[in-house]
Design a protein around this motif. Structure first.
Motif, PDB file in Angstrom:
ATOM      1  N   GLN A   1      18.031  23.608  26.963  1.00 24.26           N
ATOM      2  CA  GLN A   1      18.711  22.853  27.999  1.00 24.26           C
ATOM      3  C   GLN A   1      19.350  23.814  29.000  1.00 24.26           C
ATOM      4  O   GLN A   1      20.029  24.753  28.620  1.00 24.26           O
ATOM      5  N   VAL A   2      19.110  23.547  30.269  1.00 17.52           N
ATOM      6  CA  VAL A   2      19.623  24.417  31.317  1.00 17.52           C
ATOM      7  C   VAL A   2      21.096  24.116  31.582  1.00 17.52           C
ATOM      8  O   VAL A   2      21.492  22.957  31.688  1.00 17.52           O
ATOM      9  N   GLN A   3      21.880  25.169  31.665  1.00 19.59           N
ATOM     10  CA  GLN A   3      23.279  25.025  32.064  1.00 19.59           C
ATOM     11  C   GLN A   3      23.559  25.967  33.217  1.00 19.59           C
ATOM     12  O   GLN A   3      23.195  27.148  33.167  1.00 19.59           O
ATOM     13  N   LEU A   4      24.189  25.443  34.244  1.00 23.76           N
ATOM     14  CA  LEU A   4      24.556  26.214  35.419  1.00 23.76           C
ATOM     15  C   LEU A   4      26.045  26.034  35.649  1.00 23.76           C
ATOM     16  O   LEU A   4      26.523  24.895  35.748  1.00 23.76           O
ATOM     17  N   VAL A   5      26.764  27.134  35.747  1.00 22.22           N
ATOM     18  CA  VAL A   5      28.211  27.064  35.917  1.00 22.22           C
ATOM     19  C   VAL A   5      28.612  27.901  37.123  1.00 22.22           C
ATOM     20  O   VAL A   5      28.473  29.125  37.117  1.00 22.22           O
ATOM     21  N   GLU A   6      29.118  27.213  38.148  1.00 20.85           N
ATOM     22  CA  GLU A   6      29.528  27.904  39.373  1.00 20.85           C
ATOM     23  C   GLU A   6      30.983  28.348  39.287  1.00 20.85           C
ATOM     24  O   GLU A   6      31.801  27.741  38.582  1.00 20.85           O
ATOM     25  N   SER A   7      31.287  29.380  40.033  1.00 22.91           N
ATOM     26  CA  SER A   7      32.661  29.851  40.175  1.00 22.91           C
ATOM     27  C   SER A   7      32.786  30.603  41.497  1.00 22.91           C
ATOM     28  O   SER A   7      31.775  30.929  42.123  1.00 22.91           O
ATOM     29  N   GLY A   8      34.009  30.872  41.890  1.00 23.26           N
ATOM     30  CA  GLY A   8      34.235  31.692  43.073  1.00 23.26           C
ATOM     31  C   GLY A   8      34.664  30.949  44.320  1.00 23.26           C
ATOM     32  O   GLY A   8      34.945  31.571  45.350  1.00 23.26           O
ATOM     33  N   GLY A   9      34.700  29.632  44.260  1.00 23.71           N
ATOM     34  CA  GLY A   9      35.146  28.883  45.424  1.00 23.71           C
ATOM     35  C   GLY A   9      36.638  29.072  45.675  1.00 23.71           C
ATOM     36  O   GLY A   9      37.349  29.659  44.865  1.00 23.71           O
ATOM     37  N   GLY A  10      37.097  28.582  46.812  1.00 20.76           N
ATOM     38  CA  GLY A  10      38.509  28.696  47.134  1.00 20.76           C
ATOM     39  C   GLY A  10      38.767  28.340  48.583  1.00 20.76           C
ATOM     40  O   GLY A  10      37.894  27.779  49.266  1.00 20.76           O
ATOM     41  N   SER A  11      39.964  28.675  49.030  1.00 22.51           N
ATOM     42  CA  SER A  11      40.363  28.404  50.404  1.00 22.51           C
ATOM     43  C   SER A  11      40.525  29.715  51.155  1.00 22.51           C
ATOM     44  O   SER A  11      41.201  30.621  50.667  1.00 22.51           O
ATOM     45  N   VAL A  12      39.909  29.788  52.324  1.00 26.50           N
ATOM     46  CA  VAL A  12      40.005  30.993  53.149  1.00 26.50           C
ATOM     47  C   VAL A  12      40.168  30.579  54.604  1.00 26.50           C
ATOM     48  O   VAL A  12      39.854  29.445  54.978  1.00 26.50           O
ATOM     49  N   GLN A  13      40.599  31.521  55.410  1.00 26.61           N
ATOM     50  CA  GLN A  13      40.667  31.275  56.845  1.00 26.61           C
ATOM     51  C   GLN A  13      39.320  31.595  57.479  1.00 26.61           C
ATOM     52  O   GLN A  13      38.516  32.376  56.935  1.00 26.61           O
ATOM     53  N   ALA A  14      39.092  31.020  58.632  1.00 27.31           N
ATOM     54  CA  ALA A  14      37.868  31.292  59.372  1.00 27.31           C
ATOM     55  C   ALA A  14      37.705  32.793  59.577  1.00 27.31           C
ATOM     56  O   ALA A  14      38.680  33.493  59.881  1.00 27.31           O
ATOM     57  N   GLY A  15      36.484  33.250  59.393  1.00 29.27           N
ATOM     58  CA  GLY A  15      36.194  34.672  59.502  1.00 29.27           C
ATOM     59  C   GLY A  15      36.248  35.405  58.172  1.00 29.27           C
ATOM     60  O   GLY A  15      35.819  36.556  58.090  1.00 29.27           O
ATOM     61  N   GLY A  16      36.774  34.743  57.158  1.00 26.92           N
ATOM     62  CA  GLY A  16      36.893  35.362  55.850  1.00 26.92           C
ATOM     63  C   GLY A  16      35.599  35.310  55.055  1.00 26.92           C
ATOM     64  O   GLY A  16      34.567  34.843  55.537  1.00 26.92           O
ATOM     65  N   SER A  17      35.691  35.803  53.819  1.00 24.01           N
ATOM     66  CA  SER A  17      34.517  35.889  52.947  1.00 24.01           C
ATOM     67  C   SER A  17      34.837  35.340  51.567  1.00 24.01           C
ATOM     68  O   SER A  17      35.986  35.382  51.117  1.00 24.01           O
ATOM     69  N   LEU A  18      33.798  34.856  50.922  1.00 25.23           N
ATOM     70  CA  LEU A  18      33.860  34.445  49.523  1.00 25.23           C
ATOM     71  C   LEU A  18      32.538  34.788  48.873  1.00 25.23           C
ATOM     72  O   LEU A  18      31.496  34.824  49.543  1.00 25.23           O
ATOM     73  N   ARG A  19      32.565  35.012  47.572  1.00 28.42           N
ATOM     74  CA  ARG A  19      31.331  35.190  46.823  1.00 28.42           C
ATOM     75  C   ARG A  19      31.298  34.168  45.695  1.00 28.42           C
ATOM     76  O   ARG A  19      32.175  34.167  44.825  1.00 28.42           O
ATOM     77  N   LEU A  20      30.289  33.337  45.728  1.00 25.95           N
ATOM     78  CA  LEU A  20      30.084  32.359  44.676  1.00 25.95           C
ATOM     79  C   LEU A  20      29.166  32.942  43.612  1.00 25.95           C
ATOM     80  O   LEU A  20      28.240  33.689  43.922  1.00 25.95           O
TER      81      LEU A  20
END
Length: 123
Positions: free
Chosen positions: A1-20
């Motif tokens: 059974q496939v399991q996918l678990v995301e992480s790394g989201g959040g709140s940032v200001q415009a121009g910022g970066s995130l890595r999921l």
């Protein structure tokens, strides 16, 4: 059974970066494609970036081309989405997904999904 678990989201200001990140388990040789999708309130789920697992070929939506990068770490069974120069219109729930035969932009072609991670970009 496939399991996918995301992480790394959040709140940032415009121009910022995130890595999921998307930790995957249970994938088999039948899974040829993985992708990141997003869905904002009242809007349809849309493909952001897709990757062919065996070749590493990548595809991007025009709206994120040049700002987002999808990649995989096979040793860690993890899919990533590096998001730079974020804009308020990038605000959405982001989902990781896996597909078998096809790697299309249509979310209905993806059979396995994570629970999603929220990204909020403020102006």
């Amino acid at each position: 059974q496939v399991q996918l678990v995301e992480s790394g989201g959040g709140s940032v200001q415009a121009g910022g970066s995130l890595r999921l990140s998307c930790a995957a388990s249970g994938l088999t040789y039948r899974h040829t494609c993985m992708g990141w999708f997003r869905q904002a309130p009242g809007k349809e789920r849309e493909a952001v970036a897709r990757l062919l697992i065996n070749t590493g070929t990548t595809y991007y939506a025009a709206s994120v081309q040049g700002r987002f990068t999808i990649s995989q770490d096979n040793s860690k069974n993890t899919l990533y989405l590096q998001m730079n120069s974020l804009k308020p219109e990038d605000t959405a729930m982001y989902y990781c997904a896996a597909a078998g035969l096809y790697c299309s932009t249509d979310w209905r072609g993806f059979s396995s999904w994570g629970q999603g991670t929220q990204v909020t970009v403020s102006s």
